[in-house]
Design an enzyme around this catalytic site. Structure first.
Site, PDB file in Angstrom:
ATOM      1  N   CYS A  70       1.574  36.657 -28.708  1.00 49.89           N
ATOM      2  CA  CYS A  70       1.803  35.216 -28.538  1.00 49.89           C
ATOM      3  C   CYS A  70       0.470  34.477 -28.410  1.00 49.89           C
ATOM      4  O   CYS A  70      -0.322  34.747 -27.514  1.00 49.89           O
ATOM      5  CB  CYS A  70       2.653  34.954 -27.303  1.00 49.89           C
ATOM      6  SG  CYS A  70       2.843  33.193 -26.951  1.00 49.89           S
ATOM      7  N   CYS A  73       0.111  32.501 -24.837  1.00 48.26           N
ATOM      8  CA  CYS A  73      -0.078  33.187 -23.562  1.00 48.26           C
ATOM      9  C   CYS A  73      -1.575  33.159 -23.222  1.00 48.26           C
ATOM     10  O   CYS A  73      -2.418  33.020 -24.101  1.00 48.26           O
ATOM     11  CB  CYS A  73       0.407  34.631 -23.664  1.00 48.26           C
ATOM     12  SG  CYS A  73       2.185  34.827 -23.406  1.00 48.26           S
ATOM     13  N   HIS A 185       7.215  30.846 -26.692  1.00 51.17           N
ATOM     14  CA  HIS A 185       6.520  30.402 -25.477  1.00 51.17           C
ATOM     15  C   HIS A 185       6.844  28.922 -25.194  1.00 51.17           C
ATOM     16  O   HIS A 185       6.806  28.104 -26.116  1.00 51.17           O
ATOM     17  CB  HIS A 185       5.010  30.585 -25.674  1.00 51.17           C
ATOM     18  CG  HIS A 185       4.246  30.524 -24.408  1.00 51.17           C
ATOM     19  ND1 HIS A 185       3.643  31.629 -23.850  1.00 51.17           N
ATOM     20  CD2 HIS A 185       3.984  29.504 -23.564  1.00 51.17           C
ATOM     21  CE1 HIS A 185       3.047  31.275 -22.723  1.00 51.17           C
ATOM     22  NE2 HIS A 185       3.239  29.991 -22.537  1.00 51.17           N
ATOM     23  N   HIS A 187       6.587  25.388 -24.952  1.00 53.34           N
ATOM     24  CA  HIS A 187       5.523  24.464 -25.356  1.00 53.34           C
ATOM     25  C   HIS A 187       6.118  23.270 -26.084  1.00 53.34           C
ATOM     26  O   HIS A 187       7.260  23.306 -26.546  1.00 53.34           O
ATOM     27  CB  HIS A 187       4.519  25.170 -26.286  1.00 53.34           C
ATOM     28  CG  HIS A 187       5.033  25.447 -27.659  1.00 53.34           C
ATOM     29  ND1 HIS A 187       5.989  26.402 -27.932  1.00 53.34           N
ATOM     30  CD2 HIS A 187       4.744  24.869 -28.861  1.00 53.34           C
ATOM     31  CE1 HIS A 187       6.251  26.411 -29.226  1.00 53.34           C
ATOM     32  NE2 HIS A 187       5.525  25.491 -29.817  1.00 53.34           N
TER      33      HIS A 187
HETATM   34 ZN    ZN Z   1       3.462  33.463 -24.714  1.00 55.50          ZN
END
Ligand code: ZN
Length: 373
Positions: A70, A73, A185, A187
């Site tokens: 990712c 991250c 993730h 966002h």
């Molecule tokens: Zn992530």
């Protein structure tokens, strides 16, 4: 709140927003990244007046990487991501594959020909990471963390509005693979447009007609009418009101307005900022509960199998020009109609911009009140 602005290896800006005023953000980006050049242009549709961004350079962007790669991250255990720090609160950085970039000004020539109006795709696209926790979501944030995201959105609005050529700053979140999100993730994104968005242009035109007809502001009248009627009100705070719009386009759609009309996020006062996190988190949590109970009692669909509700959250802010009648508000909606069923934008919607909604706005509001915390 502490803001620290740094640069990634290819020159893109990365900005940390920390709750802790003593936070030190000095991690360098050791990746061997070549700078990219974004050469998009905007073209005005001569038949509708809508601006379209042509960003043909974006085909090589990352698509669904596994969780251990990712890029949002923090950088940990020798694995390098877009965020050099080993942890963060909220972080914003320039998109590596932006649809809009100030780079375009040097490469694209504009034209005022009425049938061939084109201009450089000047502007900026940013990514906002709401939390360092990969397996989380906005609805899981604490009120303090959601308040920090609001501070970041507000700061970005102020800074991006000041860029040359930027007309409108659009903060939004696409949540869920069904919406086309390529990274799990938590966002959101921010687009700094070199034009007022087509939906905004229509609102400005309607507000002008309302002003001409009544002498009053459209959005102030709209919010007051929904508050008085209350049938479609989903949540009424001291400073914010959320309601399903009278002519909702989506199965579940909520518009959240501050009770006091302001043009954009930078004009919100302390009391409105303080109340926003609780109100917005409650709305998102209700969205996640909308379909969770549908399978209960039928014996066919265990509710644990229901995926989180996909949604789009879109901040409407006044553009630099002609935006004085506009009201800051957030439009939150899901494309899910019921468990396992999505609303697709097919011929009627995509072909003609004419929506058919299978859920009555009043029933949607009732459902959104039933799933309150
Ligand atoms: Zn992530």
């Amino acid at each position: 709140m502490k803001k620290t602005t740094t640069k990634l290896a290819d020159g893109r800006e990365l900005i940390y927003y920390d709750a802790d005023d003593a936070a030190v953000r000095d991690a360098a980006d050791p990746r061997p990244l070549e700078p990219t050049t974004a050469l998009s242009e905007i073209r005005r549709d001569p038949a509708t007046g809508d601006w379209v961004t042509v960003a043909a350079h974006r085909q090589g962007r990352i698509y669904h990487p596994p969780a251990d790669e990712c890029p949002l991250c923090p950088s940990r255990d020798g694995r390098l991501s877009e965020v050099p720090a080993s942890d963060y609160d909220v972080v914003v950085f320039e998109n590596r594959f932006p649809a809009l970039s100030t780079d375009a000004v040097a490469h694209i020539t504009g034209s005022d020909d009425p049938l061939r109006t084109r201009a450089p795709g000047a502007g900026r696209c940013e990514v906002v990471c709401f939390t360092a926790e990969h397996d989380s979501s906005f609805a899981d944030l604490t009120e303090a963390k959601a308040g920090l995201v609001l501070e970041a959105w507000t700061d970005r609005t102020a800074e991006l509005s000041a860029l040359p050529g930027v007309q409108q700053v659009f903060c939004f979140e696409n949540r869920g693979a069904e919406i086309g999100v390529t990274l799990a993730h938590p966002h959101g994104q921010i687009y700094a447009f070199p034009f007022a968005a087509p939906r905004t242009v229509k609102m400005i035109a309607e507000a002008a007609i309302h002003r001409e007809r009544t002498g009053r502001n459209l959005f102030e009248d709209l919010v007051a009418t929904e508050q008085a009627d209350s049938e479609r009100v989903v949540l009424a705070g001291e400073h914010w009101t959320a309601f399903v719009p009278f002519a909702a386009r989506w199965p579940y759609e909520v518009h959240l307005y501050p009770n006091r009309r302001v043009a954009d996020l930078t004009r919100l006062g302390p009391a409105e900022r303080a109340e926003f996190p609780a109100v917005y988190l409650e709305l998102l949590r209700r969205f996640d509960r909308l379909f969770a109970e549908d399978g209960a009692g039928t014996g066919t669909a265990p509710k644990a199998q229901t995926a989180p509700t996909p949604y789009i959250a879109a901040w409407h802010q006044a553009p630099a020009q002609l935006g004085e009648e506009l009201a800051l508000h957030l439009e939150l909606f899901t494309i899910r109609r019921t468990v396992g069923k999505l609303k697709f934008l097919a011929g009627v919607e995509s072909g003609m911009d004419a929506f058919v909604n299978d859920v009555s706005p009043e029933a949607a509001a009732q459902r959104l009140r039933e799933v309150a915390s």
